[in-house]
Design an enzyme around this catalytic site. Structure first.
Site, short mmCIF file in Angstrom:
data_model
loop_
_atom_site.label_atom_id
_atom_site.label_comp_id
_atom_site.label_asym_id
_atom_site.label_seq_id
_atom_site.Cartn_x
_atom_site.Cartn_y
_atom_site.Cartn_z
N ARG A 177 0.82 -1.21 0.00
CA ARG A 177 0.00 0.00 0.00
C ARG A 177 0.86 1.27 0.00
NH1 ARG A 177 -3.81 0.61 -2.36
NH2 ARG A 177 -2.76 2.48 -3.06
N THR A 184 -9.88 5.17 2.66
CA THR A 184 -9.05 3.97 2.60
C THR A 184 -7.65 4.33 3.10
OG1 THR A 184 -8.13 4.46 0.44
CG2 THR A 184 -10.28 3.35 0.48
N ARG A 185 -6.72 3.41 2.93
CA ARG A 185 -5.32 3.71 3.28
C ARG A 185 -4.57 4.31 2.08
NH1 ARG A 185 -3.47 -1.37 3.85
NH2 ARG A 185 -1.37 -0.60 4.07
N LYS A 186 -5.28 4.62 1.01
CA LYS A 186 -4.66 5.30 -0.13
C LYS A 186 -4.54 6.79 0.17
CE LYS A 186 -6.54 2.03 -3.47
NZ LYS A 186 -7.33 1.76 -4.67
N THR A 187 -3.51 7.15 0.91
CA THR A 187 -3.31 8.54 1.31
C THR A 187 -1.90 8.97 0.92
OG1 THR A 187 -2.58 7.76 3.46
CG2 THR A 187 -4.90 8.35 3.27
#
Lengths: 285, 285, 285, 285, 285, 285
Positions: free
Chosen positions: E104, F137-140
């Site tokens: 991720r 989400t953890r898409k940061t």
């Protein structure tokens, strides 16, 4: 035994802590070893002088690896294994200077961690037949929590929340601000993740009923008598996880378990753990 | 009592540790308090639930001050004072959110520090009449040594070296490398400061004599029987400081003191200290 | 020559400093080298353009190793060796980009360190026949002390205390607070380790006598005339280490040494050291 | 005098450096001052013992402010001012412990910075009548560049590039990789900002012509004889900035200036600066 | 395509950022993967789901390398290459735990960087035939600028200044303080390096003329109509670099380029970039 | 509007990030403002040029406070409030240099945060009538997650897990290692806290049934058609929280909400957010 949890501690997160610990212990230069150690390799054995659960072997290794790239290590046990007085736990070979500078710091980690794992394991064993889990608290040594929580897991128990951001815990003051358990829970639900649980501290049956009505995930039965605790478990009737807390002593564990609670939390498994006796024996090669 | 050592811990050195401890405990955000605490001020009392030596009050204060500039604190005791079960130790008033978020971390420091100060004091009191000092070791919790050494000082004892750079300590391996105690000491003297002392670990009378001949500052009498220790003290005859070490238990303290040694070192005052029971009582204002 | 002290500087403690120095020098990206350097390896020679004591070779190496894992280095001298104008000191081969980016920072360390080692050595040589040691002070470049103290040691001298926690140094103000030298020393002894020494700054014979009576470890003879210094040494009569300080110039060294003092401290060996001339010659391979 | 540049050093960037310097100097605790200093306020004067340009007063202040919030300071000069032996430069009042612990570190900054400002100013004064500026190099003390560059500016000169990312500097190796000055410049222009300049090191007239043809911003006349330098300046004819470099000594400054170059760069103003003599006088209040 | 700029990002500067990003994402331990991943190696493919310019491959690699030393990576493209939906960009093999924990974070870097590179490239392509360069601004994500500027360079554009210390930019307020553009430029020139450029923001033809008279390096034509911009370019007549700024949209690019400006700056290439779609496909081996 | 969540972002956790952002933007010194700003105070207004949800006001303030203690700020809105083009959001007065140096960094935070809050709010509003929550989400952006998650909360949505340690998320690979969903869940339960939830990614009805049988807390309905999603919700029948994920577009939100899921997760609210247009207007006082 918990042979599988060998891999639970992320090396990546450990290294920075170890570097700081070494800086703390070295200060400026090691005026004894830096002056006297010659370049020949040295070998050392890590020997157990105690009976219990070994914990922290990877941390032990990282200490030496941070000091020198030329260190080889062989483990005869793994985290969670039971060791006995006299057991040879590991054999380390490498740069004399790294071994002599690192031994104290390496032992400081592993002795504290094995002490906690051993005490935790003693508590957990009593509860295994009841299917109840012991858990720790946030009463940990400042800046050392990762290692203490890991030791609790290595001892066969489960950790309580890691920090203030991974579970809601509503206490007296929070309830007072919101007006009631119901209102506090409602307000929290508006902001927190669906991935997070809500726990409420309850000291009376009325509070237990209110928490249940508010549909919380965990109800802490705090400082309750065994009778009230039992009654609470019945009321809750598996609609929430029950956690016994307060006045938890080793001798009272079974009595508490028999109330039917799911989890028993106590700071004792960390706060009262003895340093586990381990020693290093040098073998000049 | 050691009322004067109130000022021994440098605030400047404490702040970074406290910040890291708070980051460890907060994680991301305090999903309970950040959501539920309102803006009104809160007051809390720090209450002793134990008898012993209080230690870490300034650290306790710094925790809250790091969280909010609007915190006022009033202490009724100072580090090194004896407190009794029920004593009100401090009163803190300020930003509700800061008080609720900081309380656990603040207690974590002060409970561990007071526990060590109390145990150390118990050991030291036995020795006072002999004019002998108890001292600690480098067996401390990684990255927490400053607080543990300070607690030892608060308990009335003296700390052993802070780290590897402030005193030479020559052990077996070092002697082996150099060939003899004499050669090791000579080599070290060529590099180290005249402001630093040299200590040698000795297990036999022969080693004691060699250390004495090498004119070292401190001779550690390591794992000796009481008899051999006594004999060593006579041989040394005040020409070096004598430090008893190994198998030091509370019950054996007087016996060791009677050999005439100057200092007794033991990891027990840190490693075996119990968490000191202190609690926080909130008073909504 | 001090060929043995090659190993005195702990690599572990050096790396973080080197990383910060490289960040300071790179800023964002090296807009020349990152754009123009191709992937072929490059070789460079480190050449001495000066006569004196070389110091900092391991730091020099660490700079390049931090930038690339593919760097090989061959040293023809070691720290403490005497080098002459024209000597090839080292040969480095590796990643062109790492060599071009690192050269300035690597030189910045080694030129300052060798300059200090060289000047220190010049001072120390004058004193060798008297068995007197030169030592430095805390007047060092902020955040660069480790390297300056190590250079002093490499030059054949001994360092003074590393920092404020490894030796007590009682000055005018401290005496004023306590009331007298005797009282100051007594108060300090209650708290500090038996592993630490106590030094007192004395400017008069009366102060010297007071310090002696207080049984201190080191007496600083501060800003004394040669006569008073001599008299002080006689009074002290080896019951404490004597350290001459103040108005120490190279020309006065022998005169001071002849008073019989043990140690002469001066900030000059660090503060007045010239940058040692070293250059890097690239050899495209 | 450069009275206006008082404000050039950003406090924000200084504080972290000062904290690290204090940690370096304190180590663990100041075992003298922490034990002996009482709570009364103290006053100190910063006195010049030298003639020259004062530099670093804000850093001096920050050192004490980091140690205590209760410090008041009054400056009688500002950075860039000329001070004379005996001048009272500042008066500081506050917490005794902060003043005694901080004095050495505070002086360490200001003595080095004022030394550089003073030497730089001496060089620059010679050049003022020619309208030529002296500038420094990247030969600075690792991790101390901000303070050294600022001192150069305070001395009336201009700094060279701060780091590898704020100006392109094409050297021999870079040219070799690209094939020619022209090709190197073209390649660089494809990537770097229009806000950045390109400088090329030239040792011959041919290289100067090539650099000129490549339309670079700055041409370094490196290690040239005065004659070749003069010829180069004529060829360049103000189409690029000219920077004389190599073999720059104080005595040769005017000779170089007379060639008509714009800027003269030398590491001497930093590397050869003497520590400026300043002392602290305590006044117990 | 910009195949050559593969090497522009200094690994050394990237590692610390990656470590912090991993700490941010891991928190304490990865309670899923640390528990469930076994020791077998895993393989993953990085697959493009988008068309555009790939950017950040080295950062992608560093993420996994920080987590485990046992990771092998094979790239089929390099930074600046055009990739198409479906292209296999890389193949990574190694420690299952490292791959699962790192994926991720690795994607988070590369998706943002490729998005910026792709959008920048789209803008730049329009301008290539005019010989005009697009450039970015300081409007970047806090603490992520290095990666965003690098992506701009990878997209074929040039970065504007990296930070406040590598180019002077005189704006309204600065001019107001100094009194006029002329006075502001003169004052700045007294302090800043000859290696630094001076840019002035101009909104009117009068300001442009003043800036030209002050001999600045870059004139920003800020928020001008196309006509005024064109007029400005004629007045400036190549005596300074011209930079168009304000109201720059993709559709207006050619119109602006036709005014003859050298550079067009816009925050859009960073601020409006879409996340580039890339996915990871695991292949259990 | 979410007027209450003003207090959700812990100042303590923000300061270190802001310091690093300022260091990133300043570099060495601000060569424009540090030279040109005089000492008079300046005033600035923060003006909205956009319509949406304002977010990050406290961060905005901290930027200036880190640069100077003499900054006063007045807010006319608070986080979560709706602002319109032309609204005066805040008024800041203080040290000219702090205001000019800090403005860009302050805007960089607030523009990104308000952009996310605004987009999130737009998504959430569609769902409010269904009682469904949008989540991220953890898409940061690496090292910027705290601010992005807070902006999501400010926009009226709830955050997904903060990091890998606060919720178990079992994916394909994890299931493959364990053998089945059931085995994976059982293994995880042995180690993780009772305070943590378990989520399983399911793509088929069979997986949904298996997850349900394993008694997990959250079932992710991943990349399902609307029909399969609806069927899944029926099967689950409130025995677990349902989270729709994959192919979530703004236009499809209502369709998804009508399946009866509890939560819809999408990276779009962070990844596709536009920079919110805000500007600073200086008023010389």
């Amino acid at each position: 035994m918990n042979k599988e949890n060998w891999f639970l501690l992320n090396k990546f997160m450990v290294k920075e802590h170890v570097k700081n610990a070494l800086r703390e212990d070295i200060g400026f230069i090691d005026i004894t070893t830096d002056v006297l150690a010659d370049k020949k390799d040295l070998k050392l054995y890590l020997i157990s002088k105690d009976n219990g659960i070994i914990c922290g072997l990877e941390v032990f290794e990282i200490v030496f690896k941070e000091l020198s790239e030329h260190v080889k290590i062989k483990f005869f046990f793994k985290d969670g294994d039971e060791v006995k007085n006299g057991d040879k736990v590991a054999e380390i070979e490498g740069d004399a200077s790294a071994l002599l500078i690192g031994e104290r710091t390496a032992l400081n980690y592993i002795q504290r961690m094995s002490g906690i794992a051993t005490l935790t394991n003693k508590y957990q064993k009593v509860l295994d037949k009841y299917g109840v889990k012991i858990t720790d608290t946030r009463k940990t040594t400042p800046c050392f929590r990762l290692f203490e929580k890991y030791a609790v897991m290595t001892g066969g128990a489960i950790p309580h929340r890691f920090n203030l951001s991974d579970c809601v815990m509503i206490k007296d003051n929070h309830i007072a601000y919101a007006g009631s358990i119901k209102k506090a829970v409602e307000k929290v639900r508006k902001y927190i993740s669906h991935t997070h649980k809500i726990e409420v501290e309850c000291e009376t049956l009325e509070q237990v009923q209110n928490a249940l009505d508010a549909n919380v995930d965990i109800i802490m039965l705090d400082n309750m008598s065994t009778n009230v605790m039992k009654k609470s478990v019945e009321i809750i009737n598996k609609q929430a996880i029950t956690e016994a807390s307060g006045n938890v002593t080793y001798d009272r564990l079974e009595e508490i378990a028999q109330t039917g609670v799911d989890v028993i939390s106590t700071s004792a498994i960390v706060a009262c753990a003895k340093t586990f006796d381990l020693s290093i024996k040098f073998v000049n090669s």
